[in-house]
Design an enzyme around this catalytic site. Structure first.
Site, mmCIF file in Angstrom:
data_model
loop_
_atom_site.group_PDB
_atom_site.id
_atom_site.type_symbol
_atom_site.label_atom_id
_atom_site.label_comp_id
_atom_site.label_asym_id
_atom_site.label_seq_id
_atom_site.Cartn_x
_atom_site.Cartn_y
_atom_site.Cartn_z
ATOM 1 N N ASP A 23 0.821 -1.214 0.000
ATOM 2 C CA ASP A 23 0.000 0.000 0.000
ATOM 3 C C ASP A 23 0.855 1.264 0.000
ATOM 4 O O ASP A 23 0.701 2.146 0.855
ATOM 5 C CB ASP A 23 -0.956 -0.009 1.204
ATOM 6 C CG ASP A 23 -1.993 -1.115 1.111
ATOM 7 O OD1 ASP A 23 -2.311 -1.542 -0.007
ATOM 8 O OD2 ASP A 23 -2.480 -1.548 2.170
ATOM 9 N N ARG A 29 3.361 1.271 -8.288
ATOM 10 C CA ARG A 29 3.965 1.555 -9.591
ATOM 11 C C ARG A 29 4.119 0.291 -10.428
ATOM 12 O O ARG A 29 4.046 0.330 -11.667
ATOM 13 C CB ARG A 29 5.330 2.211 -9.353
ATOM 14 C CG ARG A 29 6.274 2.268 -10.529
ATOM 15 C CD ARG A 29 7.605 2.874 -10.102
ATOM 16 N NE ARG A 29 8.549 2.990 -11.213
ATOM 17 C CZ ARG A 29 9.416 2.054 -11.535
ATOM 18 N NH1 ARG A 29 9.490 0.926 -10.826
ATOM 19 N NH2 ARG A 29 10.237 2.232 -12.552
ATOM 20 N N HIS A 119 18.840 -3.127 -12.439
ATOM 21 C CA HIS A 119 17.545 -2.947 -11.771
ATOM 22 C C HIS A 119 17.612 -3.398 -10.308
ATOM 23 O O HIS A 119 16.827 -2.922 -9.486
ATOM 24 C CB HIS A 119 16.440 -3.698 -12.533
ATOM 25 C CG HIS A 119 16.419 -5.180 -12.313
ATOM 26 N ND1 HIS A 119 17.091 -6.063 -13.119
ATOM 27 C CD2 HIS A 119 15.806 -5.943 -11.369
ATOM 28 C CE1 HIS A 119 16.884 -7.292 -12.698
ATOM 29 N NE2 HIS A 119 16.114 -7.259 -11.635
ATOM 30 N N ASP A 177 15.761 -20.359 -7.416
ATOM 31 C CA ASP A 177 15.167 -19.515 -6.380
ATOM 32 C C ASP A 177 13.681 -19.311 -6.663
ATOM 33 O O ASP A 177 13.171 -19.670 -7.729
ATOM 34 C CB ASP A 177 15.889 -18.164 -6.284
ATOM 35 C CG ASP A 177 16.040 -17.471 -7.630
ATOM 36 O OD1 ASP A 177 15.055 -17.442 -8.391
ATOM 37 O OD2 ASP A 177 17.136 -16.967 -7.932
ATOM 38 N N ASP A 187 4.485 -16.877 -16.349
ATOM 39 C CA ASP A 187 4.641 -16.600 -17.777
ATOM 40 C C ASP A 187 4.014 -17.708 -18.617
ATOM 41 O O ASP A 187 3.329 -17.435 -19.613
ATOM 42 C CB ASP A 187 6.117 -16.435 -18.129
ATOM 43 C CG ASP A 187 6.729 -15.186 -17.507
ATOM 44 O OD1 ASP A 187 5.975 -14.390 -16.892
ATOM 45 O OD2 ASP A 187 7.958 -15.003 -17.606
ATOM 46 N N ARG A 230 12.351 -22.885 -18.827
ATOM 47 C CA ARG A 230 12.869 -21.520 -18.941
ATOM 48 C C ARG A 230 13.488 -21.305 -20.324
ATOM 49 O O ARG A 230 13.267 -20.269 -20.963
ATOM 50 C CB ARG A 230 13.914 -21.254 -17.853
ATOM 51 C CG ARG A 230 14.516 -19.851 -17.909
ATOM 52 C CD ARG A 230 15.643 -19.716 -16.900
ATOM 53 N NE ARG A 230 16.205 -18.357 -16.905
ATOM 54 C CZ ARG A 230 17.147 -17.928 -17.733
ATOM 55 N NH1 ARG A 230 17.635 -18.758 -18.652
ATOM 56 N NH2 ARG A 230 17.601 -16.686 -17.666
ATOM 57 N N ARG A 305 1.674 -1.816 -37.079
ATOM 58 C CA ARG A 305 2.415 -3.065 -37.298
ATOM 59 C C ARG A 305 3.401 -2.934 -38.460
ATOM 60 O O ARG A 305 3.682 -3.907 -39.182
ATOM 61 C CB ARG A 305 1.458 -4.221 -37.561
ATOM 62 C CG ARG A 305 1.998 -5.592 -37.179
ATOM 63 C CD ARG A 305 2.175 -5.744 -35.709
ATOM 64 N NE ARG A 305 2.581 -7.083 -35.329
ATOM 65 C CZ ARG A 305 2.792 -7.457 -34.076
ATOM 66 N NH1 ARG A 305 2.610 -6.595 -33.094
ATOM 67 N NH2 ARG A 305 3.176 -8.681 -33.795
#
Length: 386
Positions: A23, A29, A119, A177, A187, A230, A305
């Site tokens: 919260d 974001r 990041h 992990d 995904d 993956r 496109r």
């Protein structure tokens, strides 16, 4: 305690201290950052955001550490350990920019080559900014440092922290992990790829030996399946030819707008960076200023496109890529263009992308330690031929 219904994990309980983080404007974001970035332009189902992924990682982190605390009480896992691990899972992606890894790996590197920015670094900074600017968040200075270390995936030099705790959210030893558990499940679920990954089975057979999270030998094949899934995601989704093309177009869009909007500079100021999300494309599209005309034109091509044309793609070995990367460039390709092609060097893009199993050219399973249920304190590596 709060309950959130998740599309992947079902009804999950969220502690009050995690809700305090959720919260906040800094965490909210993440609702405006697509988990798979530009893949949404190709796979309509890939509309999930880093918001729900982060909640899922926090949930799985809690499940794993509670399992360890219950089955191995001698490790003295404390309430503070549990809190910090859950919050690290929740906050590990706070620092992502627009369109996922495209922003980190292309935009910032090209716009600000002087910065050693990732990041993860931004996640640590955004977490600190979040704590400082939300009085209702109860995280003390020591907990903040610990959570930042867990996001980083390694303790500070000389730290007395329990080393195995760093294997849960961002495992630098072998890449097994809960972050990977969640994004593979999520995904696959959203793009329609079938997955047999059973993360509950993997967590049931995890055990701390010699201060490292190890797995029962009977789940070795499950781990192989996880990395294979993956790899399939990378081949079919993340590096799909249209996705890569759109990535390049979005990168050009952001770079062309960077000087006017100061996009890359915002990574040094969290008060600005918290407003830099995928919505920046809409901001550019709505604008009428001449400084953003080039960016607007590229976005219009995307909407219609009218994508950059893929000339060719070739799969080469890791060794050959190292040898050829400096030789195959836009300049070298341009030298072979015919005079009537009317091509300039700026018209040509040569891009390299690495396909692997999460640890560059290494086999991640080689770094995983396994145990036999008959000798639970003895670890070993599973040989490749088995």
């Amino acid at each position: 305690m709060h309950v959130i219904t998740d599309s992947v994990h079902g009804a999950i309980e969220i502690n009050d201290y995690c809700m305090q983080i959720i919260d906040t404007p800094q965490f909210q974001r993440l609702r405006d950052l697509k988990q798979l970035g530009s893949s949404y332009f190709v796979y309509p189902g890939a509309a999930h955001n880093r918001f729900e992924h982060s909640i899922g990682v926090s949930y799985l982190a809690g499940q794993m550490i509670e399992h360890i605390r219950t089955t191995q009480p001698e490790l003295d896992v404390t309430d503070k350990d549990v809190k910090c691990v859950k919050m690290a899972g929740l906050c590990h992606d706070l620092g992502h920019g627009p369109f996922s890894h495209l922003f980190n790996n292309v935009v910032v590197k090209r716009a600000r080559p002087d910065l050693n920015w990732t990041h993860e670094v931004a996640s640590e900074a955004m977490l600190e900014y979040l704590v400082d600017n939300n009085d209702h968040v109860t995280v003390d200075a020591d907990e903040l440092r610990f959570i930042q270390e867990l996001i980083r995936g390694r303790p500070e030099h000389g730290s007395a922290r329990k080393r195995f705790l760093f294997d849960i959210v961002a495992n630098k030893r072998n890449s097994v992990d809960v972050d990977k558990f969640d994004y593979i499940l999520r995904d696959c679920h959203n793009v329609g790829i079938k997955s047999s990954l059973d993360v509950r089975r993997l967590m049931t057979y995890c055990r701390v030996i010699d201060d490292q999270i190890c797995f029962g030998e009977n789940v070795a094949f499950n781990l192989y399946e996880m990395f294979q899934t993956r790899y399939s995601l990378f081949r079919q989704v993340y590096t799909h030819r249209a996705v890569r093309t759109i990535d390049l177009m979005l990168a050009d869009t952001l770079l062309a707008a960077d000087k006017y909007l100061g996009i890359s500079d915002s990574v040094l100021d969290m008060s600005r960076y918290q407003h830099i999300t995928d919505s920046i494309i809409k901001q550019i599209e709505r604008s009428r200023c001449e400084e953003l005309a080039v960016s607007r034109a590229i976005i219009q091509r995307l909407r219609k496109r009218d994508l950059y044309q893929l000339v060719d793609q070739v799969k080469v070995s890791h060794e050959m890529a190292i040898t050829c990367a400096s030789k195959i460039t836009a300049e070298s390709v341009h030298q072979h263009a015919a005079e009537d092609d009317q091509l300039t060097v700026e018209d040509i893009i040569v891009t390299w992308h690495e396909l692997g199993y999460a640890m560059n050219d290494s086999n991640p399973i080689d770094s995983v330690k396994f145990y036999d249920k008959k000798q639970v304190e003895k670890t070993f590596h599973v040989e490749r031929d088995k």
